[in-house]
Design a protein around this motif. Structure first.
Motif, mmCIF file in Angstrom:
data_model
loop_
_atom_site.group_PDB
_atom_site.id
_atom_site.type_symbol
_atom_site.label_atom_id
_atom_site.label_comp_id
_atom_site.label_asym_id
_atom_site.label_seq_id
_atom_site.Cartn_x
_atom_site.Cartn_y
_atom_site.Cartn_z
ATOM 1 N N HIS A 1 52.623 -47.740 -30.889
ATOM 2 C CA HIS A 1 51.554 -46.834 -31.323
ATOM 3 C C HIS A 1 50.364 -47.647 -31.850
ATOM 4 N N ALA A 2 50.649 -48.670 -32.640
ATOM 5 C CA ALA A 2 49.588 -49.520 -33.187
ATOM 6 C C ALA A 2 48.801 -50.207 -32.062
ATOM 7 N N CYS A 3 49.490 -50.607 -31.007
ATOM 8 C CA CYS A 3 48.794 -51.215 -29.849
ATOM 9 C C CYS A 3 47.831 -50.216 -29.223
ATOM 10 N N MET A 4 48.271 -48.962 -29.143
ATOM 11 C CA MET A 4 47.400 -47.927 -28.554
ATOM 12 C C MET A 4 46.180 -47.689 -29.432
ATOM 13 N N LEU B 1 46.079 -55.501 -21.125
ATOM 14 C CA LEU B 1 47.494 -55.606 -20.751
ATOM 15 C C LEU B 1 48.346 -55.623 -22.020
ATOM 16 N N ILE B 2 49.245 -54.658 -22.088
ATOM 17 C CA ILE B 2 50.144 -54.563 -23.238
ATOM 18 C C ILE B 2 51.562 -54.780 -22.739
ATOM 19 N N ALA B 3 52.314 -55.606 -23.447
ATOM 20 C CA ALA B 3 53.704 -55.850 -23.058
ATOM 21 C C ALA B 3 54.623 -55.101 -24.017
ATOM 22 N N ASP B 4 55.452 -54.229 -23.475
ATOM 23 C CA ASP B 4 56.542 -53.648 -24.260
ATOM 24 C C ASP B 4 57.691 -54.651 -24.154
ATOM 25 N N LEU C 1 52.348 -63.284 -23.502
ATOM 26 C CA LEU C 1 52.018 -63.164 -22.084
ATOM 27 C C LEU C 1 51.040 -62.024 -21.791
ATOM 28 N N ALA C 2 50.733 -61.231 -22.823
ATOM 29 C CA ALA C 2 49.812 -60.103 -22.648
ATOM 30 C C ALA C 2 48.812 -60.112 -23.796
ATOM 31 N N HIS C 3 47.839 -59.198 -23.767
ATOM 32 C CA HIS C 3 46.854 -59.153 -24.860
ATOM 33 C C HIS C 3 47.489 -58.684 -26.158
ATOM 34 N N LEU C 4 48.439 -57.772 -26.020
ATOM 35 C CA LEU C 4 49.182 -57.250 -27.170
ATOM 36 C C LEU C 4 50.645 -57.135 -26.747
ATOM 37 N N SER C 5 51.572 -57.459 -27.648
ATOM 38 C CA SER C 5 52.996 -57.343 -27.312
ATOM 39 C C SER C 5 53.721 -56.639 -28.448
ATOM 40 N N ALA C 6 54.626 -55.737 -28.088
ATOM 41 C CA ALA C 6 55.365 -54.953 -29.093
ATOM 42 C C ALA C 6 56.856 -55.242 -29.001
ATOM 43 N N PHE C 7 57.466 -55.445 -30.157
ATOM 44 C CA PHE C 7 58.912 -55.722 -30.241
ATOM 45 C C PHE C 7 59.600 -54.666 -31.098
ATOM 46 N N SER C 8 60.898 -54.475 -30.845
ATOM 47 C CA SER C 8 61.736 -53.582 -31.654
ATOM 48 C C SER C 8 62.878 -54.376 -32.273
ATOM 49 N N PHE C 9 63.217 -54.018 -33.505
ATOM 50 C CA PHE C 9 64.368 -54.651 -34.167
ATOM 51 C C PHE C 9 65.454 -53.634 -34.484
ATOM 52 N N LYS D 1 69.016 -54.286 -30.253
ATOM 53 C CA LYS D 1 68.142 -55.303 -29.660
ATOM 54 C C LYS D 1 68.590 -56.719 -30.050
ATOM 55 N N GLN D 2 67.898 -57.737 -29.549
ATOM 56 C CA GLN D 2 68.342 -59.128 -29.756
ATOM 57 C C GLN D 2 68.416 -59.527 -31.227
ATOM 58 N N LEU D 3 67.564 -58.938 -32.049
ATOM 59 C CA LEU D 3 67.485 -59.291 -33.473
ATOM 60 C C LEU D 3 67.242 -57.980 -34.206
ATOM 61 N N THR D 4 67.867 -57.806 -35.386
ATOM 62 C CA THR D 4 67.699 -56.509 -36.049
ATOM 63 C C THR D 4 67.184 -56.614 -37.476
ATOM 64 N N THR D 5 66.464 -55.549 -37.870
ATOM 65 C CA THR D 5 66.110 -55.335 -39.269
ATOM 66 C C THR D 5 66.592 -53.938 -39.683
ATOM 67 N N GLY D 6 67.552 -53.375 -38.965
ATOM 68 C CA GLY D 6 67.952 -51.977 -39.153
ATOM 69 C C GLY D 6 67.044 -51.124 -38.287
ATOM 70 N N GLU D 7 65.880 -50.789 -38.819
ATOM 71 C CA GLU D 7 64.757 -50.289 -38.025
ATOM 72 C C GLU D 7 63.626 -51.282 -38.257
ATOM 73 N N GLY D 8 62.797 -51.480 -37.267
ATOM 74 C CA GLY D 8 61.670 -52.381 -37.476
ATOM 75 C C GLY D 8 61.013 -52.749 -36.166
ATOM 76 N N GLY D 9 59.814 -53.305 -36.267
ATOM 77 C CA GLY D 9 59.092 -53.717 -35.061
ATOM 78 C C GLY D 9 58.050 -54.764 -35.414
ATOM 79 N N MET D 10 57.402 -55.287 -34.378
ATOM 80 C CA MET D 10 56.387 -56.330 -34.577
ATOM 81 C C MET D 10 55.368 -56.219 -33.450
#
Ligand SMILES: *Cc1c(COP(=O)(O)O)cnc(C)c1O
Length: 377
Positions: free
Chosen positions: A63-66, A152-155, A172-180, A184-193
């Motif tokens: 959402h922040a990327c948008m 270009l946005i990378a999910d 690899l893109a102008h903006l990239s979004a991650f989930s934790f 997923k590969q790494l967790t914070t319970g819920e979280g993103g970057m």
């Protein structure tokens, strides 16, 4: 006796993760503190991106990327149909229109040969999804976005730890979004970057996650000022220091987990590649895949799914194509037949268990069960 339940994915939590979380709990700052900025700094160093902003979820990150690309109502964003619903929802949150592009048959990544036909004067951006953990063809994607002046946005919610010619997912893109999220590969319970090299994007996103307030509380405290200005509509998408402390500690083991995921994936591929009815997705290169998921295609998927579940194996299906969901059909004139490759794939795909602590015995049980079930069809 029934075999114990094996999930398709699960988190890895160590004693040091527990210690890290307890340390954050007693540090004096539960949110907006140094664990959040330490996590962001460590993430930027890992990706080698200029900026990282931690948020409360991967959805918030998208959402922040948008927001960062300043969509106007009716602006279009091209998204692959075969993704988690959040990829398209993020566009809608900012009054944009998601335009669904089909995926390639062998990888189920966005089909770059079909993107141009969806570009109109209203197109603002493309969101590429690194499905299952495999990187999209960013070179071709950049050629398209450069040519048409798009962002270009990378999910990257699946691809943390993957890289292309040593350039990591997240750069690899102008903006990239991650989930934790825990699967997923790494967790914070819920979280993103969100990672970016653009200071302008970073500035917008950093404010957006905190009600679009210009100065965060820590800055106001330092300046001994109470006042702040708000020029845009923001959200509370902050992550807590408790979560960030977990993420920061998990990051130390990320590369070793990705190596283990690749090793397990290679074992699956070695067992299934000769099988006439079990087809793993095509992998371009090991480096460019961090294996969030291991996906195979099988005949009679629903029967195989049910029988695997009877065997206590937590298989899953990723995903129902987004344009098939009722909300998108009634709101955006999406309809079946729009993305035939994604629709056909949906009838055959099966995600089987993959996570770093999957034991040799458990993996062998999954392999033997799947082969037996498919052979008996
Ligand atoms: C997990 C995921 C998201 C959303 O992440 P959350 O942290 O659950 O909000 C978005 N896109 C894809 C492709 C995902 O797999």
């Amino acid at each position: 006796m029934a075999y114990k339940y094996i999930p398709y994915s699960t988190q890895e939590i160590s004693d040091s993760d527990v210690t890290a979380v307890v340390t954050a709990l007693t540090s004096g700052w539960l949110t907006g503190g140094r664990f959040v900025s330490d996590f962001e700094d460590a993430f930027s160093r890992y990706i080698t991106s200029n900026y990282s902003t931690a948020l409360s979820s991967g959805t918030a990150a998208l959402h922040a990327c948008m927001r960062a690309i300043s969509l106007s109502p009716g602006d279009e964003v091209i998204v692959p149909s075969l993704s988690f619903i959040a990829t398209a929802n993020a566009v809608v949150y900012e009054q944009g229109i998601p335009v669904f592009c089909d995926v390639a048959t062998d990888t189920l990544l966005i089909d770059t040969t079909k993107i141009q036909q969806h570009i109109t004067p209203r197109t603002k951006a493309i969101i590429a999804v690194d499905y299952a953990g495999q990187l999209c063809d960013y070179q071709t994607l950049h050629e398209i976005t450069d040519h048409y002046g798009l962002t270009l946005i990378a999910d990257c919610c699946h691809s943390l730890g993957a890289s292309q010619n040593t350039i990591k997912a997240g750069k690899l893109a102008h903006l990239s979004a991650f989930s934790f999220h825990p699967v997923k590969q790494l967790t914070t319970g819920e979280g993103g970057m969100v990672t970016t090299n653009s200071k302008d994007f970073y500035t917008v996103i950093n404010k957006f996650r905190n009600h679009a307030i210009d100065h965060p509380p820590s800055e106001r405290q330092q300046l001994a000022e109470h006042s702040y200005t708000i020029c845009d509509l923001g959200w509370n998408y902050r992550i807590t220091d408790i979560q960030a402390a977990l993420g920061l500690n998990q990051l130390k083991r990320l590369d070793q987990w990705v190596a283990k995921r690749r090793q397990l994936a290679n074992i699956y591929t070695a067992h299934f590649s000769e099988h006439p009815k079990i087809t793993p997705l095509y992998t371009h290169s090991e480096e460019a895949h961090s294996y969030h998921l291991y996906v195979v295609t099988v005949p009679d998927r629903d029967i195989v799914f049910a029988k695997m579940r009877e065997h206590n194996i937590g298989v899953n299906v990723h995903y129902i194509p987004i344009h098939m969901h009722e909300y998108y059909q009634k709101t955006f004139k999406a309809s079946s037949g729009m993305c035939p490759v994604a629709e056909n794939a949906y009838n055959h795909i099966l995600s089987i268990p993959l996570y770093p602590s999957l034991s040799e015995d458990d993996q062998q049980y999954v392999i033997d069960s799947l082969i037996r079930i498919v052979d008996d069809l």
